[in-house]
Motif scaffolding. Structure first.
Motif, PDB file in Angstrom:
ATOM      1  N   HIS A 132       0.828  -1.220   0.000  1.00  0.00           N
ATOM      2  CA  HIS A 132       0.000   0.000   0.000  1.00  0.00           C
ATOM      3  C   HIS A 132       0.857   1.261   0.000  1.00  0.00           C
ATOM      4  N   ASP A 152       6.308   1.692   6.307  1.00  0.00           N
ATOM      5  CA  ASP A 152       4.874   1.344   6.233  1.00  0.00           C
ATOM      6  C   ASP A 152       4.175   2.314   5.289  1.00  0.00           C
ATOM      7  N   ASP A 153       4.090   2.073   3.995  1.00  0.00           N
ATOM      8  CA  ASP A 153       4.560   0.846   3.415  1.00  0.00           C
ATOM      9  C   ASP A 153       5.315   1.167   2.116  1.00  0.00           C
ATOM     10  N   GLU A 184      -5.258   1.829   2.800  1.00  0.00           N
ATOM     11  CA  GLU A 184      -5.073   0.750   3.786  1.00  0.00           C
ATOM     12  C   GLU A 184      -5.277   1.277   5.196  1.00  0.00           C
ATOM     13  N   GLU A 185      -4.676   2.427   5.470  1.00  0.00           N
ATOM     14  CA  GLU A 185      -4.716   2.972   6.836  1.00  0.00           C
ATOM     15  C   GLU A 185      -6.116   3.472   7.218  1.00  0.00           C
ATOM     16  N   ASP A 212       3.752  -5.779   3.537  1.00  0.00           N
ATOM     17  CA  ASP A 212       3.436  -4.591   4.331  1.00  0.00           C
ATOM     18  C   ASP A 212       4.409  -4.536   5.518  1.00  0.00           C
ATOM     19  N   ILE A 213       5.243  -3.480   5.528  1.00  0.00           N
ATOM     20  CA  ILE A 213       6.257  -3.299   6.581  1.00  0.00           C
ATOM     21  C   ILE A 213       7.329  -4.382   6.442  1.00  0.00           C
TER      22      ILE A 213
HETATM   23 ZN   LIG Z   1       0.877  -0.937   6.442  1.00  0.00          ZN
END
Ligand SMILES: [Zn+2]
Length: 469
Positions: A132, A152-153, A184-185, A212-213
């Motif tokens: 994302h 992130d990310d 996403e967030e 992700d991350i």
């Molecule tokens: Zn993330």
């Protein structure tokens, strides 16, 4: 006593991966693809993304230098450049939907940027890599303040773009979709757009590798880990019906969803092709109380996993950039280890190529043999049948083992395992191509099938958990 030599053999811990689905044919071209991943290029991409100041989903869409609009146009331009250098091999899609919700007070367009590399012989079969692009700081509704999101990310997006650069130079039987998501967030919204797009276009999604991350190596409590990557997966399928759940309960198979089969597949690849990176399989759909974009794919009945670093650092996630009591908070570039990010990217590149090059997983896998000494395993060839010309491989393992152990090949569509009692083992089948590329192992029945199970009703929006303090 003289002459007596005592040799202590240390019981070395088993490697984390330990050949979950062993790779039986080595492919030097996979190692060659992995070697093309460049930490410098990943750093350049990540730096560019951080340079947009914030990529919050509610941020500016008009500016060319700041905000989510500038970000998605930049990503789109990168895909377009890559497509030019492969003779137009990438088709760029920008699906979007309008959302409102707890974290989206006003109706807002959430737009993804996808690059589709069509498969040469089975374009309906789709392997997805996703990440994302949106970011956030301490306030989930702050679309104005800085939110660098280097790890992130932007780390995941950098991996997606690097994978597209390398793999678009080759052709594969199956389609690869490089997915850069948004929202996403705010509640996995871009992932919902992607899942809806997959359904609308009738994609047979064999797996979504959601990154992700994936770039930090210095965790909390002084932990440093640059040699493992965690992959989270569901054990049983999000969309299985009550009846399917009952038959799985009766036959066993709590740890053999297609998503978990994918993890075993990636573990085997890491053991064979990665130098200094092992997969740590986590038997959970995601980190405790938290969610990621793969959940929306699972909710639509597609196999999907979350790939994430081994040691997270919570002072660097969802924080305003600041120093407090000597602690540096904020998701800044200094928190990304680009050599490690390159390793995780290599694993993705190897996995995408291995999946897209292999035949489709077999379908209709069944086992019979109750009250007999033998087990009969049968299956049907997946789509793109000519690819599976070396036949199929039946695997079995102890019911308590996470790893496939024994195997036997078959040129037909069933195999009798004489003297192998059906009660005592778990069984699965993979498809093997003429070039030795092998699909993930498919567990019998709906439990392990890679065929989509559509949800009985529209999935409810994912409820965001409480992030750890
Ligand atoms: Zn993330």
């Amino acid at each position: 006593m003289r002459g007596l030599v005592i040799i202590f053999t240390l019981a070395l811990p088993l490697a984390v991966g330990a050949h979950a689905q062993p790779v039986l044919t080595q492919h030097p071209e996979l190692a060659a693809l992995a070697s093309q991943v460049s930490p410098e290029r990943l750093r350049a991409t990540d730096t560019q993304l951080v340079g947009f100041g914030t990529r919050h989903s509610l941020s500016d869409t008009k500016s060319d230098t700041r905000g989510i609009g500038a970000t998605r146009r930049w990503v789109q331009a990168r895909f377009s450049e890559q497509s030019k250098s492969c003779g137009g091999c990438l088709e760029i899609q920008t699906p979007s939907e309008s959302f409102t919700g707890a974290r989206v007070p006003q109706p807002t367009q959430i737009m993804d940027v996808l690059a589709v590399q069509r498969g040469t012989s089975d374009p309906g079969r789709v392997i997805v890599i996703s990440a994302h692009m949106d970011s956030r700081n301490g306030d989930p509704l702050d679309g104005r303040g800085d939110a660098p999101g280097a790890n992130d990310d932007a780390s995941g997006v950098s991996a997606v773009l690097e994978a597209a650069r390398i793999l678009s130079a080759r052709k594969f039987p199956a389609t690869i979709v490089y997915a850069v998501l948004s929202g996403e967030e705010q509640g996995l919204m871009g992932a919902r757009v992607l899942a809806n797009q997959a359904v609308a276009q009738g994609w047979r999604v064999e797996g979504d590798l959601n990154n992700d991350i994936i770039g930090n190596t210095h965790g909390m409590s002084g932990v440093m880990d640059n040699s493992h990557v965690r992959i989270f997966s569901e054990g049983t399928r999000t969309t299985e019906t009550a009846q399917q759940s009952q038959s799985r309960h009766d036959a066993g198979g709590e740890s053999d969803s297609p998503s978990r089969s994918l993890v075993r597949f990636l573990q085997g690849l890491a053991d064979s092709y990665m130098n200094g990176l092992s997969v740590k399989a986590i038997y959970r759909p995601d980190r405790f109380g938290r969610g990621g974009d793969h959940r929306e794919m699972l909710a639509q009945g597609f196999p999907a996993v979350r790939i994430t670093e081994a040691a997270e650092n919570y002072t660097r996630q969802h924080q305003n950039v600041r120093v407090e009591n000597g602690v540096h908070y904020g998701d800044v570039l200094e928190g990304v280890d680009f050599d490690y990010l390159a390793q995780v990217t290599r694993l993705n590149v190897v996995a995408l190529a291995a999946l897209a090059q292999a035949p489709a997983p077999p379908t209709d896998v069944t086992i019979t043999g109750a009250i007999t000494p033998d087990t009969v395993v049968s299956w049907k060839q997946g789509a793109d049948a000519p690819l599976a010309s070396r036949g199929h491989r039946v695997w079995w393992r102890d019911t308590t083992s996470p790893q496939w152990r024994f195997n036997r090949q078959s040129a037909g569509d069933s195999l009798t395992l004489a003297g192998v009692n059906i009660d005592d083992w778990f069984f699965g089948v993979s498809a093997v191509g003429a070039d030795g590329y092998e699909s993930p192992v498919v567990f019998p029945g709906v439990t392990g099938s890679f065929d989509r199970i559509p949800p009985a009703q529209a999935p409810a929006p994912f409820v965001l958990g409480v992030p750890p303090k």
